[in-house]
Structure formats: C-alpha cells, structure tokens
Design an enzyme around this catalytic site. Structure first.
Site, short mmCIF file in Angstrom:
data_model
loop_
_atom_site.label_atom_id
_atom_site.label_comp_id
_atom_site.label_asym_id
_atom_site.label_seq_id
_atom_site.Cartn_x
_atom_site.Cartn_y
_atom_site.Cartn_z
N ASP A 73 23.02 18.20 -33.76
CA ASP A 73 22.89 16.91 -34.43
C ASP A 73 22.99 17.00 -35.94
O ASP A 73 23.20 15.99 -36.62
CB ASP A 73 21.50 16.32 -34.14
CG ASP A 73 21.45 15.55 -32.85
OD1 ASP A 73 22.49 15.04 -32.44
OD2 ASP A 73 20.36 15.47 -32.26
C1 GLC Z 1 16.97 15.54 -36.64
C2 GLC Z 1 16.57 16.86 -36.04
C3 GLC Z 1 17.39 17.20 -34.84
C4 GLC Z 1 17.34 16.05 -33.90
C5 GLC Z 1 17.74 14.74 -34.58
C6 GLC Z 1 17.61 13.60 -33.63
O1 GLC Z 1 18.26 15.60 -37.10
O2 GLC Z 1 16.69 17.91 -36.95
O3 GLC Z 1 16.91 18.37 -34.22
O4 GLC Z 1 18.18 16.30 -32.82
O5 GLC Z 1 16.95 14.52 -35.69
O6 GLC Z 1 17.88 12.37 -34.18
C1 GLC Z 2 17.40 18.05 -30.59
C2 GLC Z 2 18.12 16.95 -29.87
C3 GLC Z 2 19.32 17.46 -29.12
C4 GLC Z 2 20.19 18.28 -30.02
C5 GLC Z 2 19.40 19.40 -30.67
C6 GLC Z 2 20.21 20.19 -31.67
O1 GLC Z 2 16.77 18.88 -29.66
O2 GLC Z 2 17.27 16.30 -28.98
O3 GLC Z 2 20.06 16.38 -28.60
O4 GLC Z 2 21.24 18.80 -29.26
O5 GLC Z 2 18.30 18.84 -31.35
O6 GLC Z 2 20.46 19.48 -32.82
#
Ligand code: GLC
Ligand code: GLC
Length: 834
Positions: free
Chosen positions: A499
C-alpha cells in the site's frame, strides 16, 4: 522472558501477570456479535460492524493504554477496601492472578483479601450477547460482606460519530432502568436490566441491554454520577462510597452499572451471571405501548431468561468448546516441533478465523472506524480459513465479487453491514482484482465445488448486472491485460500489495492521504509483483477453464480458451525476464519516470522481498537457476534473526516518487520492517527449490510461539502473528507491532501446511509433497478433505524430497491422492521421502 505459558491440552495461553508489555487480547464471538477482550478485561463489543453498530466505548491511545472494558469492582463492606479482580481499572495489587485466553473465551481468575474471583467471558453460539460468568468464593475464616459493582460504558452506536461529534452526542443519550423495590422473583430480568436506547426514538431499531442474574440494590447509568467529578475508572466515587446513585442518563455519557450485595460464609461460593447484548426489533413493533418511546421488550425477555440460567450458560460454554473441537479437528499435525504443532493445531487456525471475520477492521491497532473489509485482504484471509468453514468462505467470495467493478477492477474495501464497496481508503490498487481469482481457486480446490463459478453475481451490487462468477474472474484477468505499461508489465495504479509504494502520488502536502492522492496519470509506473501474481492467477485460470464445463444453454459471456491464459502467462514471463530481472534478483517496479525500483542501480531500496516471493511462487526461475539466485540474495541482504525485512537498504529520507514507504523511519512498517505477511512467500519459494531447511528456518523466525521466550523483546502476544517486527535498521529491532489482523495468519498457515508439510488441496485431489527439514524423521497428520479423513504418515527414508506415495497400501504414482470412491470416510496415506 515470558509472561505466561501455553496450555496446549486446553488450547489456552495462560498469562501469569497482568502487566504484559502490551495488552494481550482475545476475540469473543465469531458469527455476528463480537468482542475484543484483553488480559485485564479491557476492550469493547459490537454487532457485525465495528463502526456502525458499536455497543461499548473504547478509547484508543488512552493513558493508561488499555482503559475501558468489562469491569467488575469488589468492595469489602467492613473495611471499604476495593479492587478489580481483573486488575484493571483499579490496579490494586492482587494476591494471585491468571488469565486464560482460549478459543472464543477468556477466563480471568484472581484473589485478594481472601476472596477468590473467577470471571469467564464468552459469546454463546447463535446468540447476540456476551456472558460474564462471575464466581466469587470466600476463602476467609469469617463471613464476608462484599459489594459488587459491574461497569460498562455505552458507545452511541456509530463509533466515528461517537468519538467526534460531541456537540450533538452529549444531548442524545437515553436509557431505561430497572424499577427497584419490586417483588423479586428468582431470575426476573425485569428487575435487573439496564437498556441503552440512544436514537431508538428515531431511526434505530436496535438497543443494547445489560442484565444480571441476581437481585440488585442499585444501579447507575450516568457516567459522571458513577465516577464523580474529576475521577476516572480507577477510583469511581460510587465504589469509594459503596453505594450506587440510581442515576438515569439524559444526554452526556451513558453507562451501565449494577450494584449487588454478596454475603458469603467461609468457604461459600456465589455465581452471578451478567449479560451484555444487542437486540433488533421489527420497525412495526418498536414501542410498547404503541405511540410511546418505550422499547418493546417482548422478544428480549425470553433471551434474558434463557441465558441468565446457569445450567444454560454451562451448556452454551460446552457447545462452544465442542464447536472449536470440531473446527480444529479438521486438520491436526504431529511434527517433531512443538511450535509448529501448537500453531497449526490451535493458534494459527484460530487467528485465521479472526482475520476472516474482522479483515482489518477491529483490533487494538485497527480502530474499527477506519477500515471495513479489504478486498485484497479478505481474499487472502480465505486462504487459511477455507478448510475450516467452506460454506462461509463461499458466501464471502460471492460478497466480494458483488463489489467488483464491471471493468474488472475492484473497490479496495466494503462495510460489512452494508456490503457496499467504497473508496474511502482509495481505489485503483491494481493487484486487487487478481486476489479474487486466487481466493476463488483456493475455495474450489478445497471443496471441489465448481458450481460457485456459475453463481450469478452483480457488479457494484447493481441489480441487473449479474454475471456468473467465472466471468468476474475473467474480467479480473482482463483488467491486468488492459493496464499494461511501457515494459508490458502491469501498471501499478495507486499501489499493489504494498500500500505504501505509491508511484503515482507525488505528495508534498502534509496530511494528504497517500491512498487517495494521485498526481500522475498512472500510465507509466509498473509492478513486477503484479506480473508474478498475474502468472500465478493464469495457472489457476488454465486449470479452472479446463475443468469447468459451462453448460452451453446459459452462456451469457464468452469463455476464453485455456490456451489464452497459457499464452498470456508466457508473454508476461517474457516481460519479466526482459525488464523485471536485475541480474541477481527480481526488480520491484518501475516508477513514474520508468526508472527501476528495487535494483542495484538504486542507492536505497535495492532489493525488495515481494517480487522474489511472488515470482518464484509463480514458478519463475525455478528451472533456470534464477530462483536460487533471488532467494540467496534474500538470505544475504534481507534475512535477520527476527525474520526477513521488506527491503534493503532502508530509505533514510523521503522520496517524492516512492510515496508513503519512505515516510516511515528505517526499520518500521513498509520501510524495511519484517512485514510478516510477505515472509511466508519466501518460505513457499524455498520449498519450490527444494530447500526445506531454509523454509522451516524462516518459518521459525517469525513463529510467535518460537519467540515466546523473548517476549520482552517481541512484546506482542506470543500466540498470534503481528503485522510487523521492527527491522534491523530500527532501534527496537525484534519488537512486534499491530498484532492479530494481518494476512500473515493465512499465508503462514498455507506455507507450513501446504508447502513445508506439503499437504495441499488441488483440483484433482489432496496432494502430499512435503519439503521438510532434513533432520525431521517424518510427521503424521489428520486432514479432513471433501468429507474424507486422510490419515497421513510421512517417513523419511533419505535426505531428499522425493515422494513415494501409498494410499491404503497401494502404490500411487505422483503425489496426488485420487478422490476416493463415494462412501469412503477414511483413507490411510503413507509417504516415504527419499
Ligand atoms: C498505511 C499502512 C499500511 C496500510 C494502509 C492501509 O499506509 O502503512 O500498512 O496497508 O495504511 O490504508
Ligand atoms: C496492510 C494492508 C494490506 C497491505 C499491507 C502492505 O496489512 O492491510 O492490504 O497489503 O498492509 O502494505
């Protein structure tokens, strides 16, 4: 250092002191009514949706951290001493303390001043309520007169409003309280039940109740009257004084508190049952009398009477136990390693149920208001859950597919209550659609139920747009093909699985969300990870299209030939070798200027974990030696004693072109922590090149049970996976964060059971192909698969991974056990590893 121990026999983790490094929590309920509960009875409850139907209030980032929960206060009538038998909130020192977190229940016991207290919390199957089963024993030589007070704080239903809109909130609260002094018959909930009914007068049909099995002498429902001016939950004025005020909440902050007298002879025990629950009335029968604002309680009294009965509570608890016996009994292993056995047989499977239920919505780190059910998350959560309750996995797949966009793309999340997709946390994550293919494939392989592919499912929940699920999968694949970049690799969109790798964002304004801001067109930045994922998904589509005969009469779409997916996979593979290989490992991506990310050409972030895992899982490089090269690079640059970090070297400053990943200080979250979710991909990849020792070594590095002995470093619960463990660049290397709600649960379950132990569902039957450590002499397992119990016995006869398979003593070629004839209930499987 440990703060407790595992009781595997009872499937419990036993916490032996209340001051764990962080709240160590458990989940109650797995159907509709849910609760989170910490080892000191902190936490909250909700019905189905942690945002829209929040029963009790919880403040995240409180001080003390874990304040607010399911509290009981005991007060010695003679001396006025009072304490909490769950330690919080008074934190009065206890003489003994123990918390047992089990499968769907938590039992806290303690003693102080000669009073032994036992509190068992659970949600009965099929009920929308939680039971607090309290038992007090007087271990003194003399009679004890104890005042007992309960306490919960109600939330005003919508947890977002509840924590923001105070100008309104402080005026809306309404309750109904028991009439004191009525003739008290045995178990008459009319005399003991507090109702929370804020907004019931208008558009809500639901209310909460808090009841108790014994006569009460007082109650409180207004927080200020209970706590007293300037006081907190640690020293409420009502407890200090030893008497309730019978307050009735009008506005402000509604609570529920009962006051009971418990007189105990030496050695005597007394059991008191509290029920906290949720109830909905049909619109037409909301009020009694009609025309009033009084809750019609006709349907709720029978529920209360039922569960205030101790024998019913005992039976309900046994039912819950048996439920978990049967769920966990579907897959049991006995290996030479205690941590493996306990995680596979108990805690990892249990965590898979929790992640399936919660997605990333409600934990002690997910507030229940930020995120609903994630599209990619839920599809992955299925992977470790599908064998536990396949019917629920089926339902979930159809629910997810119904939020898909007609162009094959996906909403990133949906609310569990409305089941509607939304863009609140962004859209256009180009890996999202492909997870639907992988989730569906896992379901079909587990169950053999190809009929799911024919289910008619709408797009974006729009009636009239229904298409067979199979067509949804085709469109998901097509979505990738419609979005290829300059190197013929998939465009990354907002981001892929990571993300925080935001290649089109270019945010320079504080407070902008990296998930919703886009400043580039998105026609250049590409993802090697999605390329690997696409090839993996093609392999499933090849098999699905081969095996799934579509009845010509209801073809409403054109089914692409199997050869199509074979060809597209090969083309994508060519693109990866042409532009995705860096010489020693797979590159991560191309940024918006078409510059490589995760390459030796970069000064930071030269190598990333995700494409090594995903590409090798898709089989890339397994034949030509490049997989070995990539995985050796992982061992050299990313592996630490605490797990494999996400990338290296960590980003030391902010990169406008990379986005959120570089906002985190080095070693945290996506910036080079051990982001546990991605570790099992490497374990699986290692098994694909036959390195069982390496795979298992990585498995143990993040296995929470194997880390129990360093709980002072790890700090999170030793019985479940956390999202991250601080990486080698962080000052707190080895410290876990964000426990419970992580795709790590499912993927580790898949890695250990399907790839290391090698017991893998396939379309054509169960396959057994272990890649275990060389010094394991073997293992046994019992696996229920499509209604047949497979008793599996693996014996090592040589150092390698060559499988010699016997089914009911018959030698079988290959590693797939053919589906036994109808009526078979059990088969014996013997595997010699050579
Ligand atoms: C933030 C977190 C990430 C997560 C995302 C969800 O970017 O660092 O881990 O998946 O929020 O919106
Ligand atoms: C968080 C989110 C997941 C994403 C991950 C890596 O765990 O829930 O959707 O893939 O972060 O950013």
């Amino acid at each position: 250092m440990r703060f407790g121990y595992f009781d595997d026999e009872n499937r419990e983790y036993v916490i032996t002191r209340p001051d764990t490094p962080l709240p160590w929590i458990n989940y109650l309920g797995s159907e509709g009514y849910y609760g989170l509960i910490s080892n000191t009875a902190g936490g909250y409850s909700f019905y189905k949706d942690a945002r829209l139907r929040r029963l009790t209030r919880y403040r995240y980032n409180n001080a003390p951290l874990d304040m607010g929960g399911r509290y009981i206060y005991l007060r010695d009538f003679e001396t006025g001493h009072y304490w909490s038998p769950t330690w919080m909130p008074t934190r009065a020192k206890l003489d003994t303390y123990e918390c047992r977190h089990g499968m769907g229940y938590t039992l806290i016991t303690s003693s102080k001043h000669g009073i032994f207290a036992k509190m068992r919390y659970f949600v009965p199957l099929g009920a929308n309520l939680e039971v607090w089963d309290v038992d007090l024993t007087n271990n003194r030589q003399t009679e004890a007169a104890i005042d007992l007070f309960s306490a919960v704080e109600f939330s005003l239903w919508d947890a977002w409003d509840d924590s923001t809109n105070f100008q309104r909130n402080f005026n809306t609260a309404e309750v109904e309280v028991p009439e004191l002094g009525k003739t008290l018959n045995e178990m008459s909930p009319e005399n003991n039940t507090i109702f929370h009914k804020t907004e019931y007068r208008e558009r809500r049909n639901h209310f909460a109740y808090f009841s108790c099995s014994e006569p009460i002498i007082g109650f409180d429902t207004q927080r200020d009257d209970f706590l007293g001016p300037n006081r907190g939950w640690d020293d409420p004025i009502v407890i200090e004084n030893g008497s309730s005020t019978n307050s009735v909440a009008h506005g402000w902050q509604p609570i529920g508190s009962h006051h009971l007298k418990v007189n105990l002879q030496p050695g005597e025990s007394k059991r008191i049952i509290f029920l906290l629950g949720y109830h909905e009335n049909p619109k037409a029968y909301k009020f009694d009398p009609v025309g009033s604002n009084i809750i019609n309680k006709l349907d709720v009294w029978p529920i209360l009477r039922e569960f205030l009965d101790p024998s019913r509570v005992d039976a309900a608890f046994l039912e819950l136990k048996h439920h978990w016996d049967s769920l966990l009994g579907k897959f049991m292993v006995q290996t030479p390693d205690v941590h493996t056995n306990r995680m596979v047989n108990i805690w990892n499977a249990y965590q898979c149920m929790v992640t399936f239920n919660m997605s990333r919505s409600a934990s002690y780190f997910e507030s229940g208001i930020g995120r609903g059910m994630g599209f990619r998350d839920s599809n992955q959560d299925l992977l470790g859950f599908v064998h536990i309750i396949p019917e629920r996995a089926r339902e979930r797949i159809l629910e997810l597919a119904a939020t898909q966009l007609s162009n094959g793309g996906a909403f990133h999340q949906y609310q569990p209550l409305t089941k509607r997709g939304n863009n609140d946390v962004g859209s256009g994550f180009n890996d999202d659609p492909l997870w639907l293919v992988l989730g569906t494939a896992a379901y079909v392989k587990e169950t053999g139920d190809f009929t799911i592919l024919d289910e008619l499912v709408p797009y974006e929940n729009e009636t009239g747009t229904e298409m067979p699920l199979y067509e949804h999968l085709q469109r998901a694949m097509q979505h990738t093909l419609n979005n290829l970049g300059p190197h013929q690799l998939p465009l990354i969109g907002r981001a892929d699985w990571n993300d925080c790798l935001n290649l089109n964002c270019f945010s320079d304004t504080p407070g902008q969300s990296f998930q919703t801001t886009t400043n580039q067109e998105g026609k250049v930045a590409e993802s090697v990870f999605i390329a690997g994922q696409f090839i993996l998904a093609c392999q499933e589509m090849v098999q699905l299209s081969e095996l799934h005969a579509i009845d010509g009469s209801d073809i409403t779409f054109s089914k692409l030939p199997t050869a199509f997916y074979k060809e597209k996979a090969l083309q994508m593979e060519d693109a990866v070798w042409a532009a995705g290989w860096d010489g020693n490992w797979f590159r991560r991506a191309y940024d918006a200027f078409s510059e490589p990310v995760g390459s030796k050409l970069n000064t930071e972030g030269k190598i990333f974990i995700e494409p090594q895992g995903m590409c090798v899982m898709a089989g890339l490089g397994v034949e030509n030696g490049k997989a070995v090269q990539a995985l050796d690079a992982i061992a050299e640059f990313l592996a630490t004693p605490h797990g494999i970090v996400l990338l290296n070297p960590a980003f030391t400053h902010y990169y406008l072109n990379l986005g959120e990943i570089s906002t985190y200080p080095p070693g945290y979250k996506e910036n080079a922590s051990v982001f546990c979710h991605s570790n099992p991909w490497i374990m699986i990849a290692e098994t694909m090149i036959g390195r069982g020792d390496k795979a298992f070594d990585y498995y143990q590095r993040i296995n929470p049970s194997a880390r129990e002995a360093i709980s002072e470093v790890h700090r999170c619960e030793p019985y479940v996976y956390a999202q991250t463990i601080a990486g080698k660049d962080a000052p707190t290397h080895g410290e876990a964060k964000n426990s419970w709600l992580t795709g790590t649960a499912s993927w580790n379950f898949v890695a250990i059971t399907q790839h290391i132990l090698g017991i893998r569902p396939t379309y054509k039957g169960l396959s057994v192909q272990p890649v275990i450590p060389e010094d394991w002499q073997g293992f046994t397992a019992q696996r229920l698969f499509r209604g047949v119990l497979y008793n599996i016995n693996v014996e090592r006869k040589g150092k390698g991974n060559l499988v010699e398979l016997f089914v009911d003593r018959q030698r079988i070629q290959g590693s797939v056990i053919p589906i036994p004839p109808d009526g078979t209930t059990e088969v014996q499987v013997l595997v010699y590893l050579r």
